[in-house]
Enzyme design. Sequence first.
Site, mmCIF file in Angstrom:
data_model
loop_
_atom_site.group_PDB
_atom_site.id
_atom_site.type_symbol
_atom_site.label_atom_id
_atom_site.label_comp_id
_atom_site.label_asym_id
_atom_site.label_seq_id
_atom_site.Cartn_x
_atom_site.Cartn_y
_atom_site.Cartn_z
ATOM 1 N N LYS A 16 0.799 -1.183 -0.276
ATOM 2 C CA LYS A 16 0.138 0.382 -0.245
ATOM 3 C C LYS A 16 0.915 1.430 -0.192
ATOM 4 C CE LYS A 16 -1.954 1.303 3.942
ATOM 5 N NZ LYS A 16 -2.701 2.234 4.431
ATOM 6 N N ARG A 91 -11.897 4.917 9.412
ATOM 7 C CA ARG A 91 -11.480 3.449 10.264
ATOM 8 C C ARG A 91 -12.941 3.079 10.367
ATOM 9 N NH1 ARG A 91 -6.589 2.443 11.362
ATOM 10 N NH2 ARG A 91 -5.051 4.217 11.517
ATOM 11 N N ARG A 129 11.511 -12.542 5.388
ATOM 12 C CA ARG A 129 12.125 -11.709 5.778
ATOM 13 C C ARG A 129 12.982 -11.700 7.138
ATOM 14 N NH1 ARG A 129 8.503 -6.558 6.246
ATOM 15 N NH2 ARG A 129 7.025 -6.522 3.617
ATOM 16 N N ARG A 162 12.976 -10.224 12.311
ATOM 17 C CA ARG A 162 12.376 -8.979 13.400
ATOM 18 C C ARG A 162 11.147 -10.007 14.050
ATOM 19 N NH1 ARG A 162 12.099 -4.166 9.469
ATOM 20 N NH2 ARG A 162 10.698 -5.389 8.409
ATOM 21 N N ARG A 173 -1.722 -9.087 12.187
ATOM 22 C CA ARG A 173 -1.846 -8.444 12.019
ATOM 23 C C ARG A 173 -3.503 -8.723 10.972
ATOM 24 N NH1 ARG A 173 3.284 -6.701 10.441
ATOM 25 N NH2 ARG A 173 2.668 -4.622 9.561
#
Length: 222
Positions: A16, A91, A129, A162, A173
Amino acid sequence: MKPIAIILFGSPGSGKGTQSKYLVEWLRIPQISTGDMLREHIRAGDPIGLAIQERMRAGSLVSDDLVNQLVFERIRQPDARNGFILDGYPRTPTQAEEMMRLLTNVGAGEVVIHLVVDYNVIISRMSGRRVCPKCGTLYNSVSRPPKVEGVCDLDGTPLVIRDDDREQVVRERLVQYERQTQPLLEFFRAVNDRLIEVDASGDRPEVVFGRIKSELKNLVRK
Ligand SMILES: [Zn+2]
């Protein structure tokens, strides 16, 4: 031409931020982030900033009224006269309803862009990652692997994952994003035909942006 108000939806890992940057460059309109605006007021310590801090200390969310007011003031600034991209707003369906009123007030027409992704692709991308704890260089087992597996090209330090990129965290998430966004997408599906759904899973960002551009051109022609 009517100012264009772009509302961009995309899950974590959907690219995004990159698409938003492309849109800013292509259309020469500002990106308006409600999060940034709130932080700026807090930093400036003005009355709005103090009110926000008070609410946050009490553990409550910033009120819809305040957020709507900030957005309304911002979109009337001269740099937004041809349009703007809204980031982090609306939102909730309540904010969305108010937003439609604000846009009518400034004569802007909204376009909602939804970056549709396959969550399995996102999860494998994000959990691939790795980062060098010494120099901060980012790697990805698929798109940017280190020359020697598991160690940094620059300094040979063993790479780490991470916390944010752990599969469980990524899944949570995505669930959270879904919960927040579904009612909004349903709202926009019901109120207008200016919702663009773009497949953003498998392709390079430039390819995805090509799709966004052609869909936007089609809409403007209508
Ligand atoms: Zn390194």
